[in-house]
Design a protein around this motif. Structure first.
Motif, PDB file in Angstrom:
ATOM      1  N   LEU A  16       0.822  -1.207   0.000  1.00 61.10           N
ATOM      2  CA  LEU A  16       0.000   0.000   0.000  1.00 61.10           C
ATOM      3  C   LEU A  16       0.862   1.266   0.000  1.00 61.10           C
ATOM      4  O   LEU A  16       0.349   2.366  -0.263  1.00 61.10           O
ATOM      5  CB  LEU A  16      -0.927  -0.002   1.227  1.00 61.10           C
ATOM      6  CG  LEU A  16      -2.046   1.052   1.273  1.00 61.10           C
ATOM      7  CD1 LEU A  16      -3.008   0.874   0.112  1.00 61.10           C
ATOM      8  CD2 LEU A  16      -2.804   0.984   2.598  1.00 61.10           C
ATOM      9  N   TYR A  44      -8.388   4.574  10.423  1.00 59.01           N
ATOM     10  CA  TYR A  44      -8.118   3.689   9.290  1.00 59.01           C
ATOM     11  C   TYR A  44      -9.282   3.713   8.303  1.00 59.01           C
ATOM     12  O   TYR A  44      -9.083   3.653   7.083  1.00 59.01           O
ATOM     13  CB  TYR A  44      -7.856   2.260   9.775  1.00 59.01           C
ATOM     14  CG  TYR A  44      -6.814   2.182  10.868  1.00 59.01           C
ATOM     15  CD1 TYR A  44      -5.745   3.091  10.912  1.00 59.01           C
ATOM     16  CD2 TYR A  44      -6.896   1.232  11.867  1.00 59.01           C
ATOM     17  CE1 TYR A  44      -4.805   3.034  11.916  1.00 59.01           C
ATOM     18  CE2 TYR A  44      -5.957   1.163  12.870  1.00 59.01           C
ATOM     19  CZ  TYR A  44      -4.916   2.070  12.900  1.00 59.01           C
ATOM     20  OH  TYR A  44      -3.983   2.024  13.914  1.00 59.01           O
ATOM     21  N   GLU A  45     -10.499   3.820   8.820  1.00 59.77           N
ATOM     22  CA  GLU A  45     -11.675   3.906   7.950  1.00 59.77           C
ATOM     23  C   GLU A  45     -11.642   5.193   7.135  1.00 59.77           C
ATOM     24  O   GLU A  45     -11.933   5.184   5.923  1.00 59.77           O
ATOM     25  CB  GLU A  45     -12.946   3.854   8.807  1.00 59.77           C
ATOM     26  CG  GLU A  45     -14.243   3.914   8.009  1.00 59.77           C
ATOM     27  CD  GLU A  45     -14.484   2.654   7.209  1.00 59.77           C
ATOM     28  OE1 GLU A  45     -15.150   2.752   6.155  1.00 59.77           O
ATOM     29  OE2 GLU A  45     -14.013   1.568   7.624  1.00 59.77           O
ATOM     30  N   SER A  48      -9.029   4.886   4.394  1.00 57.60           N
ATOM     31  CA  SER A  48      -9.451   3.996   3.303  1.00 57.60           C
ATOM     32  C   SER A  48     -10.429   4.711   2.375  1.00 57.60           C
ATOM     33  O   SER A  48     -10.385   4.521   1.153  1.00 57.60           O
ATOM     34  CB  SER A  48     -10.083   2.724   3.878  1.00 57.60           C
ATOM     35  OG  SER A  48     -11.309   3.014   4.535  1.00 57.60           O
ATOM     36  N   LYS A  49     -11.299   5.545   2.929  1.00 60.06           N
ATOM     37  CA  LYS A  49     -12.233   6.302   2.093  1.00 60.06           C
ATOM     38  C   LYS A  49     -11.496   7.369   1.287  1.00 60.06           C
ATOM     39  O   LYS A  49     -11.846   7.653   0.137  1.00 60.06           O
ATOM     40  CB  LYS A  49     -13.302   6.936   2.960  1.00 60.06           C
ATOM     41  CG  LYS A  49     -14.257   5.937   3.601  1.00 60.06           C
ATOM     42  CD  LYS A  49     -15.281   6.631   4.466  1.00 60.06           C
ATOM     43  CE  LYS A  49     -16.242   5.616   5.090  1.00 60.06           C
ATOM     44  NZ  LYS A  49     -17.253   6.263   5.978  1.00 60.06           N
ATOM     45  N   TYR A  51      -8.472   7.144   0.154  1.00 56.46           N
ATOM     46  CA  TYR A  51      -7.729   6.518  -0.939  1.00 56.46           C
ATOM     47  C   TYR A  51      -8.657   6.150  -2.101  1.00 56.46           C
ATOM     48  O   TYR A  51      -8.199   5.981  -3.236  1.00 56.46           O
ATOM     49  CB  TYR A  51      -6.995   5.273  -0.438  1.00 56.46           C
ATOM     50  CG  TYR A  51      -5.940   5.590   0.603  1.00 56.46           C
ATOM     51  CD1 TYR A  51      -5.373   6.844   0.713  1.00 56.46           C
ATOM     52  CD2 TYR A  51      -5.528   4.606   1.496  1.00 56.46           C
ATOM     53  CE1 TYR A  51      -4.419   7.131   1.673  1.00 56.46           C
ATOM     54  CE2 TYR A  51      -4.564   4.873   2.450  1.00 56.46           C
ATOM     55  CZ  TYR A  51      -4.021   6.127   2.539  1.00 56.46           C
ATOM     56  OH  TYR A  51      -3.076   6.405   3.486  1.00 56.46           O
ATOM     57  N   ALA A  55      -8.480  -0.308  -1.126  1.00 63.21           N
ATOM     58  CA  ALA A  55      -7.951  -0.361   0.233  1.00 63.21           C
ATOM     59  C   ALA A  55      -9.084  -0.222   1.248  1.00 63.21           C
ATOM     60  O   ALA A  55      -9.749   0.812   1.321  1.00 63.21           O
ATOM     61  CB  ALA A  55      -6.914   0.740   0.443  1.00 63.21           C
ATOM     62  N   SER A  56      -9.290  -1.259   2.049  1.00 63.75           N
ATOM     63  CA  SER A  56     -10.301  -1.212   3.102  1.00 63.75           C
ATOM     64  C   SER A  56      -9.665  -0.744   4.398  1.00 63.75           C
ATOM     65  O   SER A  56      -8.442  -0.597   4.501  1.00 63.75           O
ATOM     66  CB  SER A  56     -10.913  -2.602   3.297  1.00 63.75           C
ATOM     67  OG  SER A  56      -9.914  -3.524   3.735  1.00 63.75           O
ATOM     68  N   ALA A  57     -10.484  -0.509   5.418  1.00 58.11           N
ATOM     69  CA  ALA A  57      -9.957  -0.114   6.722  1.00 58.11           C
ATOM     70  C   ALA A  57      -9.041  -1.206   7.277  1.00 58.11           C
ATOM     71  O   ALA A  57      -8.020  -0.918   7.905  1.00 58.11           O
ATOM     72  CB  ALA A  57     -11.111   0.166   7.685  1.00 58.11           C
ATOM     73  N   THR A  59      -7.208  -3.252   5.490  1.00 59.91           N
ATOM     74  CA  THR A  59      -5.956  -3.178   4.739  1.00 59.91           C
ATOM     75  C   THR A  59      -5.064  -2.067   5.276  1.00 59.91           C
ATOM     76  O   THR A  59      -3.848  -2.239   5.420  1.00 59.91           O
ATOM     77  CB  THR A  59      -6.243  -2.933   3.248  1.00 59.91           C
ATOM     78  OG1 THR A  59      -7.058  -3.991   2.743  1.00 59.91           O
ATOM     79  CG2 THR A  59      -4.945  -2.874   2.450  1.00 59.91           C
ATOM     80  N   VAL A  60      -5.661  -0.921   5.585  1.00 59.42           N
ATOM     81  CA  VAL A  60      -4.892   0.196   6.140  1.00 59.42           C
ATOM     82  C   VAL A  60      -4.279  -0.200   7.479  1.00 59.42           C
ATOM     83  O   VAL A  60      -3.103   0.072   7.747  1.00 59.42           O
ATOM     84  CB  VAL A  60      -5.778   1.445   6.292  1.00 59.42           C
ATOM     85  CG1 VAL A  60      -5.018   2.554   7.025  1.00 59.42           C
ATOM     86  CG2 VAL A  60      -6.237   1.933   4.928  1.00 59.42           C
TER      87      VAL A  60
END
Length: 233
Positions: A16, A44-45, A48-49, A51, A55-57, A59-60
């Motif tokens: 990432l 993290y959420e 992810s938004k 990006y 990429a999900s929360a 994944t972050v």
């Protein structure tokens, strides 16, 4: 110069980082915040938004945790005075841009003192084996099985959290001339730092234990373990 030892899973999570430098800076800040305050799912959420790709929360967060693993790996395995950090990072992550590598170099070099200090200040209460009693027990027969032979090894392990002289007799302490208050303090100290354990095992399990200890002894001689031990003392 060898690359840093990271698992393939950790390398996958760090993919990432193939993003603009500003995003990588945010991830590094999130990693340090994780060390200070623990995980922050809301952050993290939000990342992810921002990006706006796959990429999900989760994944972050995995990337943040992999960055922490990278920082710990650098701190415990690499001598800062003798290694070109950016060259080492480039060898470890050949697909990352120069901008991202520079950010990673700043991250690991500026935060390694924090990790070293945390390791040194951590009150690691690890028991050490200071003495051992053992006996061999053999069961030759029983009422249920007349032809039976079972071999057991029973061990009493004397464990202590403080270094002890190998020649010190742990069970015999000179108490002559000591006040009752001193004796109580000694007993309290032993109670806090000492632990006795009875272990019984069969021969095959004992052989496995011996092999595990021999592997651990070999591992203790590696540079990585020496760096960790040096950081905790």
């Amino acid at each position: 110069m060898s690359s840093l030892r990271l698992s393939q899973e950790q390398r996958d999570h760090l993919s990432l980082l193939q993003r603009p430098g500003s995003d990588v800076v945010e991830l590094c800040k999130s990693a340090f915040d994780y060390l200070l305050n623990g995980p922050n799912p809301d952050r993290y959420e939000a990342l992810s938004k921002k990006y706006s790709d796959s990429a999900s929360a989760e994944t972050v967060q995995q990337t943040v945790e992999a960055l922490i693993s990278l920082l710990i790996s650098v701190t415990t395995r690499v001598e800062s005075s003798s290694v070109n950090m950016q060259a080492l990072l480039r060898q470890t992550f050949p697909d990352l841009s120069d901008e991202v590598l520079e950010i990673l170099e700043q991250f690991v070099t500026s935060k390694r003192n924090f990790v070293e200090g945390s390791i040194k200040s951590a009150n690691i209460r690890a028991y050490r084996l200071v003495n051992l009693d053992w006996r061999l027990e053999v069961r030759t027969a029983s009422r249920s099985l007349l032809d039976q032979c079972q071999v057991f090894v029973t061990m009493k392990l004397y464990l202590h959290t403080e270094p002890k002289n190998e020649n010190r007799e742990l069970l015999a302490v000179d108490v002559s001339g000591r006040s009752e208050q001193e004796l109580q303090a000694m007993q309290e100290d032993e109670r806090l730092h000492r632990k006795d354990m009875i272990v019984q095992t069969d021969v095959s399990s004992l052989l496995y234990m011996i092999k595990t200890l021999e592997d651990a002894l070999a591992e203790s001689k590696t540079r990585r373990i020496r760096n960790i031990v040096g950081g905790t003392h």
